[in-house]
Design a protein around this motif. Structure first.
Motif, short mmCIF file in Angstrom:
data_model
loop_
_atom_site.label_atom_id
_atom_site.label_comp_id
_atom_site.label_asym_id
_atom_site.label_seq_id
_atom_site.Cartn_x
_atom_site.Cartn_y
_atom_site.Cartn_z
N ASP A 24 0.84 -1.20 0.00
CA ASP A 24 0.00 0.00 0.00
C ASP A 24 0.88 1.26 0.00
OD1 ASP A 24 -1.77 2.08 0.47
OD2 ASP A 24 -2.79 1.09 2.14
N PRO A 25 0.75 2.13 -1.00
CA PRO A 25 1.59 3.34 -1.03
C PRO A 25 1.34 4.27 0.16
CG PRO A 25 -0.10 3.41 -2.74
CD PRO A 25 -0.13 2.04 -2.18
N THR A 40 2.15 6.87 6.52
CA THR A 40 1.49 6.72 7.82
C THR A 40 2.33 5.97 8.84
OG1 THR A 40 0.39 4.70 7.04
CG2 THR A 40 -0.79 6.78 6.75
N ILE A 41 3.44 5.36 8.44
CA ILE A 41 4.20 4.50 9.34
C ILE A 41 5.05 5.30 10.33
CG2 ILE A 41 6.26 4.26 7.87
CD1 ILE A 41 6.27 1.28 8.63
N GLY A 42 5.26 6.58 10.07
CA GLY A 42 6.10 7.40 10.94
C GLY A 42 7.46 7.62 10.32
N THR A 43 8.05 8.77 10.60
CA THR A 43 9.31 9.15 9.94
C THR A 43 10.44 8.19 10.26
OG1 THR A 43 9.78 10.67 11.78
CG2 THR A 43 8.69 11.58 9.83
N PHE A 94 11.85 1.97 5.99
CA PHE A 94 11.46 0.57 5.99
C PHE A 94 10.42 0.32 4.90
CE2 PHE A 94 12.21 -0.46 10.82
CZ PHE A 94 13.48 0.11 10.73
N ALA A 95 9.42 1.20 4.85
CA ALA A 95 8.33 1.03 3.90
C ALA A 95 8.80 1.20 2.46
CB ALA A 95 7.21 2.02 4.21
N GLU A 114 8.36 -5.05 -5.45
CA GLU A 114 8.06 -4.81 -6.87
C GLU A 114 8.78 -5.82 -7.76
OE1 GLU A 114 9.15 -0.74 -7.32
OE2 GLU A 114 7.18 0.02 -6.70
N VAL A 115 9.96 -6.27 -7.34
CA VAL A 115 10.73 -7.21 -8.16
C VAL A 115 10.07 -8.59 -8.19
CG1 VAL A 115 12.98 -8.32 -8.44
CG2 VAL A 115 12.85 -5.94 -7.71
N ILE A 116 9.38 -8.96 -7.11
CA ILE A 116 8.75 -10.28 -7.05
C ILE A 116 7.23 -10.22 -7.16
CG2 ILE A 116 10.65 -11.37 -5.78
CD1 ILE A 116 8.99 -11.01 -3.20
#
Length: 302
Positions: free
Chosen positions: A163-164, A169-172, A177-178, A186-188
């Protein structure tokens, strides 16, 4: 065997043109007729507050002092699980790769010590998509390190990192990580096989949703006949505070309250059933047992 850029890197290392990696296995056992080992990917170097922030300091100090744990600096092991049953060579997670931390990224050299080449890995199963578990998916040229493998991830975990909005939303402190997880996924994208809680994803290997550390974190019960082991990834993230006070919320978990409930349930099951456990960041190779001690627990390495 076709020559790839990864082979060129490996040849350069063998010729002394790249730093030599330590060649070490960590722990080994058998289940049925299969071989179950942990392979070192090195270790992380973390500030103590990454886990301990918000915990009761007086009680925390007593727990850490009793186990000789530095409050300010942690160096948890990174132990990748490898399962071989004569038909499949299965990796649980792929380590940190070369770009996350200098102290990690040793998996390929140590797989070599186990007699396993990247091309021999038939299945990669992800517990979750944090950097030390998925960034080793690609080499320095963004080629797949394990080109012949099938790739499996829990649907909820895949959907969260895909999810973009997650990066926003995950925090700075976890935004990288995201971004890093999405780039590798994306590669798999065309190769990934997604599964649900409770699915038998391979013969004798059942997925167990263990959320909290990440939203879709999965553990795996490996069972052969009357023998079984629970591979818990980061659902039990250390062998000090997580065992002494499993109900305490840890700053390293994305949903600390949910992760604590998950951890308590896992501890209860492991202690009651005396089922061996493998944890990615548990010490002495990550293989051991859980013992109940009063209202707490204790980790007993293999």
């Amino acid at each position: 065997m076709p020559l790839t850029r990864r082979h060129l890197l490996q040849s350069a290392a063998a010729a002394g043109l790249a730093p030599l990696m330590p060649r070490r296995l960590v722990a080994e056992t058998t289940i049925g007729s299969g071989r179950l080992i942990t392979v070192s990917d090195g270790n992380l170097v973390l500030p103590g507050d990454f886990i301990f922030a918000g915990m009761p300091e007086a009680d925390l100090s007593d727990i850490l002092a009793a186990q000789g744990i530095d409050r300010q600096r942690l160096t948890p092991e990174c132990n990748v699980t490898l399962w071989q049953d004569g038909e499949q060579t299965v990796l649980f997670d792929v380590g940190a790769g070369s770009t996350f931390m200098d102290s990690a990224g040793e998996l390929l050299g140590n797989l070599e010590a186990a007699g396993v080449s990247p091309e021999q890995v038939t299945v990669v199963v992800f517990t979750h998509a944090h950097p030390d578990h998925i960034w080793g998916l690609l080499d320095d040229f963004d080629d797949l390190v394990f080109p012949e493998a099938r790739y499996l991830m829990g649907r909820a975990e895949w959907d969260y990192w895909w999810d973009p909005e997650t990066a926003e939303t995950i925090g700075t402190e976890r935004q990288a990580f995201a971004v890093g997880a999405r780039r590798r996924m994306e590669v798999i994208e065309d190769r990934i096989e997604r599964f649900e809680d409770g699915a038998e994803i391979l013969p004798g290997l059942a997925a167990i949703l263990t959320p909290g550390h990440t939203p879709g974190h999965m553990a795996f019960e490996l069972r052969q006949g009357n023998e079984a082991t629970l591979i818990v990834g980061d659902a039990i993230g250390n062998d000090h505070v997580a065992f002494a006070r499993p109900g305490w919320e840890a700053n390293s978990d994305q949903d600390p309250e949910l992760a604590a409930r998950t951890r308590v349930a896992l501890m209860d099951r492991l202690a009651q059933e005396q089922m061996p456990v493998i944890g990615f960041h548990l010490s002495e190779g990550g293989m051991g047992h859980v013992e109940r001690t009063g209202d707490a627990y204790r980790y007993v390495p293999l």
